[in-house]
Design an enzyme around this catalytic site. Sequence first.
Site, mmCIF file in Angstrom:
data_model
loop_
_atom_site.group_PDB
_atom_site.id
_atom_site.type_symbol
_atom_site.label_atom_id
_atom_site.label_comp_id
_atom_site.label_asym_id
_atom_site.label_seq_id
_atom_site.Cartn_x
_atom_site.Cartn_y
_atom_site.Cartn_z
ATOM 1 N N PRO A 127 1.042 -1.232 0.108
ATOM 2 C CA PRO A 127 -0.014 -0.102 -0.169
ATOM 3 C C PRO A 127 0.832 1.308 0.125
ATOM 4 O O PRO A 127 1.801 1.309 0.795
ATOM 5 C CB PRO A 127 -0.983 -0.233 1.367
ATOM 6 C CG PRO A 127 0.108 -0.939 2.241
ATOM 7 C CD PRO A 127 0.859 -1.829 1.338
ATOM 8 N N ARG A 141 8.446 0.400 -4.238
ATOM 9 C CA ARG A 141 8.424 1.233 -5.258
ATOM 10 C C ARG A 141 8.836 0.772 -6.570
ATOM 11 O O ARG A 141 8.457 1.233 -7.502
ATOM 12 C CB ARG A 141 9.614 2.376 -4.645
ATOM 13 C CG ARG A 141 9.050 3.237 -3.517
ATOM 14 C CD ARG A 141 10.213 3.941 -2.760
ATOM 15 N NE ARG A 141 10.866 3.285 -1.916
ATOM 16 C CZ ARG A 141 11.902 3.190 -1.390
ATOM 17 N NH1 ARG A 141 12.633 4.507 -1.446
ATOM 18 N NH2 ARG A 141 12.677 2.396 -0.457
ATOM 19 N N GLN A 163 -6.430 -1.515 3.324
ATOM 20 C CA GLN A 163 -5.425 -1.106 4.200
ATOM 21 C C GLN A 163 -6.243 -0.079 5.336
ATOM 22 O O GLN A 163 -6.642 0.866 4.598
ATOM 23 C CB GLN A 163 -4.122 -0.668 4.069
ATOM 24 C CG GLN A 163 -3.253 -0.625 5.314
ATOM 25 C CD GLN A 163 -1.927 0.223 5.010
ATOM 26 O OE1 GLN A 163 -1.577 1.078 4.550
ATOM 27 N NE2 GLN A 163 -0.810 -0.669 5.793
ATOM 28 N N MET A 174 0.736 5.475 -0.331
ATOM 29 C CA MET A 174 -0.072 6.637 -0.392
ATOM 30 C C MET A 174 0.146 7.539 -1.801
ATOM 31 O O MET A 174 1.512 7.664 -2.165
ATOM 32 C CB MET A 174 0.091 7.575 0.759
ATOM 33 C CG MET A 174 -0.184 7.101 2.125
ATOM 34 S SD MET A 174 -2.041 6.710 2.191
ATOM 35 C CE MET A 174 -2.756 8.314 2.099
ATOM 36 N N HIS A 176 7.912 -4.560 7.424
ATOM 37 C CA HIS A 176 8.688 -3.619 6.764
ATOM 38 C C HIS A 176 9.895 -3.790 7.524
ATOM 39 O O HIS A 176 10.110 -3.145 8.892
ATOM 40 C CB HIS A 176 8.145 -2.246 6.693
ATOM 41 C CG HIS A 176 8.941 -1.366 5.855
ATOM 42 N ND1 HIS A 176 8.490 -0.061 5.546
ATOM 43 C CD2 HIS A 176 10.341 -1.312 5.558
ATOM 44 C CE1 HIS A 176 9.458 0.499 5.021
ATOM 45 N NE2 HIS A 176 10.507 -0.515 4.930
ATOM 46 N N ASN A 184 8.995 -6.678 3.748
ATOM 47 C CA ASN A 184 8.790 -5.859 3.073
ATOM 48 C C ASN A 184 9.854 -4.911 3.251
ATOM 49 O O ASN A 184 10.491 -4.619 4.214
ATOM 50 C CB ASN A 184 7.536 -5.178 3.368
ATOM 51 C CG ASN A 184 7.396 -3.636 2.792
ATOM 52 O OD1 ASN A 184 7.015 -2.778 3.315
ATOM 53 N ND2 ASN A 184 7.460 -3.576 1.492
ATOM 54 N N GLY A 205 12.906 -2.847 0.434
ATOM 55 C CA GLY A 205 14.043 -2.902 -0.662
ATOM 56 C C GLY A 205 14.068 -3.538 -1.680
ATOM 57 O O GLY A 205 15.053 -3.794 -2.381
ATOM 58 N N CYS A 208 3.143 3.262 9.385
ATOM 59 C CA CYS A 208 3.157 4.590 8.539
ATOM 60 C C CYS A 208 4.006 5.441 10.024
ATOM 61 O O CYS A 208 3.274 5.665 10.744
ATOM 62 C CB CYS A 208 2.111 5.075 8.093
ATOM 63 S SG CYS A 208 2.044 6.765 7.315
#
Length: 338
Positions: free
Chosen positions: A16, A233, A69, A18, A170, A210, A212, A99
Amino acid sequence: MADGTSVNGRRISVAPMMDWTDRHCRMFHRQITRHTWLYTEMVTTGALLHGDVPRHLDFNDEEHPVALQLGGSEPADLAKSAKLGEQWGYDEVNLNCGCPSERVQKGAFGACLMSEASLVADCVKAMRDVVSIDVTVKHRIGIDDITSYDFVRDFVGTVSEAGCNTFIVHARNAILKGLSPKENREIPPLRYEYAYQLKKDFPELEIIINGGAKTVAEIDMHLAHVDGVMIGREAYHNPYLMSSFDARYYGDDAMPKTRAEVLQAMMPYIREQLEKHGKSEKGGGLKLNSITRHMLGLMAGLPNARGFRQSLSDSKKLALGDPDLLLQALARMQPLAA
């Protein structure tokens, strides 16, 4: 590895993100991979309970499997929001405990929830009590200067007791003061070994890593230790990386669409969306760019990818709202367009 179809389902997922993983982005990604698990942007409980629910929850059936999410910290509000997500047809509800943005901190949710594991457990239980779909948690490995493995181990242990079976890790700390969300994705060091150790300590749980991962080789490396890999990304900037995922990770030998076929497959969707929501005039309606902006990376790594991006970023042509702009961009990729 843990057993179960849900594990196979979430073997690979797109994070997810933003402003990125909206319904148009997910529809585009779905043209490239049929099985990779997709996630919405974070939606706050306040936005659902006091805002425009269809605007936040509408999605296309082709997006399945797709997870919602949620951002929030009030068990009752999360339960109501999770119920809405299930009613809307989502396959999973995920709680954001990762986040680090100040806006999220002011709402007392996101990464700061990691310091309140019992509250997160209450939130998970409240959601699980009202929905039959999976309730999962996405989190960091620590916050600020708390870097011991024990912290994340105890967090997962406490929350799993409330019935959460899937943790998306993450593998960085969240620095709540002094770093921007962008810096929080880059500066805190990755500690993959923490996620690997979680799988060893909690073999019955689904542990997804999660942070890299950019190549198939890196994904394969992680899958030797955990149940799934969530990419972020790289899925956005180099989306065609995902074209090999269905065969490699899901045993689906159907030929993936070519880049040109992906682009052409989006044309009916774009026309439908423009017709349904109206072309933009003085701020109203749907801008063509709101869909095409997610497609800029489709030709990443190919000769003249820059020309493709330039065509899709032409403000004058975008303002006309004509989906044929995609074909004009494709034409700059000869002989790919043939």
